[in-house]
Write a protein that holds these residues in place. Structure first.
Motif, PDB file in Angstrom:
ATOM      1  N   SER A 185      -0.957  -5.332  -6.759  1.00  0.00           N
ATOM      2  CA  SER A 185      -1.237  -4.242  -6.354  1.00  0.00           C
ATOM      3  C   SER A 185      -2.646  -4.282  -5.654  1.00  0.00           C
ATOM      4  CB  SER A 185      -1.361  -2.913  -7.155  1.00  0.00           C
ATOM      5  OG  SER A 185      -0.269  -2.813  -8.046  1.00  0.00           O
ATOM      6  N   LEU A 186      -2.868  -4.229  -4.435  1.00  0.00           N
ATOM      7  CA  LEU A 186      -4.094  -4.598  -3.652  1.00  0.00           C
ATOM      8  C   LEU A 186      -4.755  -3.165  -3.211  1.00  0.00           C
ATOM      9  CD1 LEU A 186      -5.839  -6.964  -2.351  1.00  0.00           C
ATOM     10  CD2 LEU A 186      -4.108  -6.813  -0.304  1.00  0.00           C
ATOM     11  N   ALA A 187      -6.099  -3.153  -3.498  1.00  0.00           N
ATOM     12  CA  ALA A 187      -6.792  -2.028  -3.108  1.00  0.00           C
ATOM     13  C   ALA A 187      -7.899  -2.440  -2.181  1.00  0.00           C
ATOM     14  CB  ALA A 187      -7.103  -1.013  -4.172  1.00  0.00           C
ATOM     15  N   ALA A 192       2.827  -5.666  -3.849  1.00  0.00           N
ATOM     16  CA  ALA A 192       3.688  -4.612  -4.558  1.00  0.00           C
ATOM     17  C   ALA A 192       3.508  -3.433  -3.892  1.00  0.00           C
ATOM     18  CB  ALA A 192       3.394  -4.803  -6.118  1.00  0.00           C
ATOM     19  N   ARG A 193       2.158  -2.856  -3.930  1.00  0.00           N
ATOM     20  CA  ARG A 193       1.606  -1.753  -3.085  1.00  0.00           C
ATOM     21  C   ARG A 193       0.449  -1.855  -2.646  1.00  0.00           C
ATOM     22  NH1 ARG A 193       2.362  -1.430  -8.380  1.00  0.00           N
ATOM     23  NH2 ARG A 193       4.179  -0.323  -8.381  1.00  0.00           N
ATOM     24  N   VAL A 194      -0.212  -1.136  -1.833  1.00  0.00           N
ATOM     25  CA  VAL A 194      -1.438  -1.399  -1.085  1.00  0.00           C
ATOM     26  C   VAL A 194      -2.288   0.185  -0.824  1.00  0.00           C
ATOM     27  CG1 VAL A 194      -0.615  -1.090   1.240  1.00  0.00           C
ATOM     28  CG2 VAL A 194      -2.829  -2.307   0.698  1.00  0.00           C
ATOM     29  N   ALA A 195      -3.372   0.113  -1.408  1.00  0.00           N
ATOM     30  CA  ALA A 195      -4.229   1.209  -1.141  1.00  0.00           C
ATOM     31  C   ALA A 195      -5.449   1.139  -0.467  1.00  0.00           C
ATOM     32  CB  ALA A 195      -4.848   1.639  -2.576  1.00  0.00           C
ATOM     33  N   LEU A 196      -5.752   1.941   0.553  1.00  0.00           N
ATOM     34  CA  LEU A 196      -6.792   1.657   1.647  1.00  0.00           C
ATOM     35  C   LEU A 196      -7.766   2.954   1.399  1.00  0.00           C
ATOM     36  CD1 LEU A 196      -4.249   0.901   4.643  1.00  0.00           C
ATOM     37  CD2 LEU A 196      -5.507  -0.824   2.859  1.00  0.00           C
ATOM     38  N   LEU A 197      -9.151   2.550   1.077  1.00  0.00           N
ATOM     39  CA  LEU A 197      -9.919   3.502   0.547  1.00  0.00           C
ATOM     40  C   LEU A 197     -10.912   3.757   1.631  1.00  0.00           C
ATOM     41  CD1 LEU A 197      -8.383   3.168  -2.166  1.00  0.00           C
ATOM     42  CD2 LEU A 197     -10.740   3.620  -3.400  1.00  0.00           C
ATOM     43  N   ASN A 198     -11.126   4.756   2.382  1.00  0.00           N
ATOM     44  CA  ASN A 198     -12.302   4.996   3.530  1.00  0.00           C
ATOM     45  C   ASN A 198     -12.010   3.889   4.551  1.00  0.00           C
ATOM     46  OD1 ASN A 198     -13.562   5.916   0.812  1.00  0.00           O
ATOM     47  ND2 ASN A 198     -14.366   7.224   2.238  1.00  0.00           N
ATOM     48  N   GLY A 199     -10.667   3.787   4.941  1.00  0.00           N
ATOM     49  CA  GLY A 199     -10.432   2.556   6.052  1.00  0.00           C
ATOM     50  C   GLY A 199     -10.640   3.240   7.321  1.00  0.00           C
ATOM     51  N   VAL A 200     -10.448   2.214   8.283  1.00  0.00           N
ATOM     52  CA  VAL A 200     -10.596   2.724   9.706  1.00  0.00           C
ATOM     53  C   VAL A 200      -9.448   2.364  10.342  1.00  0.00           C
ATOM     54  CG1 VAL A 200     -13.062   2.747   9.858  1.00  0.00           C
ATOM     55  CG2 VAL A 200     -11.900   0.741  10.280  1.00  0.00           C
ATOM     56  N   PHE A 201      -8.929   3.207  11.330  1.00  0.00           N
ATOM     57  CA  PHE A 201      -7.867   2.770  11.901  1.00  0.00           C
ATOM     58  C   PHE A 201      -7.688   3.651  13.217  1.00  0.00           C
ATOM     59  CE2 PHE A 201      -3.044   3.993  12.615  1.00  0.00           C
ATOM     60  CZ  PHE A 201      -2.463   3.028  11.945  1.00  0.00           C
TER      61      PHE A 201
END
Length: 267
Positions: A92-94, A115-124
């Motif tokens: 699990s990758l954050a 397995a899962r990914v969390a993107l905190l305060n990411g830019v897109f």
């Protein structure tokens, strides 16, 4: 937490991290100018049920910098070398901010390892105006201009929680390796669209989280990331800004616990 150094081969050199807990692995990547300690609230909470590994990004903490001119794909390749060395299986990758760019890129390039990914305060997919502004800041940093106050003003409000976190972050920024900071910020400035077209191939649960007061990692970006991924979900923390994991640690940890309990992948 247990400090650990991974002696990676060239071109990466040593990588430092903090490890705590046992169980399914959760890997955390901080943002530009920070260090693994910036995840302290989440490390303490999540290590009660999981094995948590908080990495120091290249050129930060005790981790060696990447070669000059490295772009986001080189940071993604660095993470792949780290995870291979750790030999954890799917994780699990954050990531937070620049860490979110790395984590998102890794989920696109190595879906079998996530397995899962969390993107905190990411830019897109920044607007042209936003991209020009951040690239101008990157050029200033490469030229040796280090403005401590501007990011702190942008990242924090006036609440007691914000001011406590601001003091912590100011200490980390004040001690940052300027070469590593400039290199990572340049990759951050140029990386908001590098893997954006690949989000549709992220088949695992994806959390995109930000604060409603973050002017650069906006709620609209979080929603766009969530909508681009088949199992995407957006969370916006009200009355918080860029360092939301420090200013609203309980809310962020609760969102991460929900994310960790989300199972399955689309076919």
């Amino acid at each position: 937490m247990t400090p650990t150094t991974l002696p990676l081969s060239e071109p990466y050199g040593p990588v430092t991290c903090q490890r705590a807990g046992q169980g399914a692995p959760v890997v955390l990547i901080h943002g530009v100018g920070m260090q693994s300690a910036a995840w302290a609230p989440q490390t303490a909470a999540l290590s009660l049920t999981h094995q948590v590994i908080a990495l120091d990004m290249p050129g930060h903490g005790g981790s060696a910098p990447l070669p000059a001119g490295a772009e986001l794909p080189e940071y993604v390749a660095w993470l792949h070398a780290v995870l291979q060395a750790l030999d954890l299986g799917p994780v699990s990758l954050a990531g937070h901010s620049m860490g979110a760019l790395i984590a998102g890129g890794y989920a696109v390039c190595h879906p079998e390892a996530v397995a899962r990914v969390a993107l905190l305060n990411g830019v897109f997919r920044r607007s042209p105006e936003a991209r020009a502004a951040v690239e101008a800041r990157a050029a200033e940093i490469r030229a040796g201009s280090f403005d401590l106050d501007t990011p702190l003003i942008r990242w924090f409000g006036e609440s007691a929680a914000d001011q406590t976190a601001r003091a912590q972050v100011a200490g980390w920024l004040s001690g940052v390796n300027l070469q590593g900071y400039a290199a990572a910020y340049t990759a951050f400035a140029r990386g908001d669209s590098t893997y954006a077209d690949g989000f549709g191939g992220i088949r695992c649960p994806l959390l995109a989280l930000t604060g409603d007061g973050d002017p650069n990692s906006t709620p609209e970006m979080a929603q766009a990331m969530a909508e681009a991924a088949p199992m995407g979900h957006a969370v916006v923390i009200e009355r918080h800004r860029h360092m939301v994991n420090l200013t609203a640690p309980a809310a962020v940890t609760a969102a991460l616990r929900d994310w960790l309990n989300t199972e399955g992948a689309t076919s």
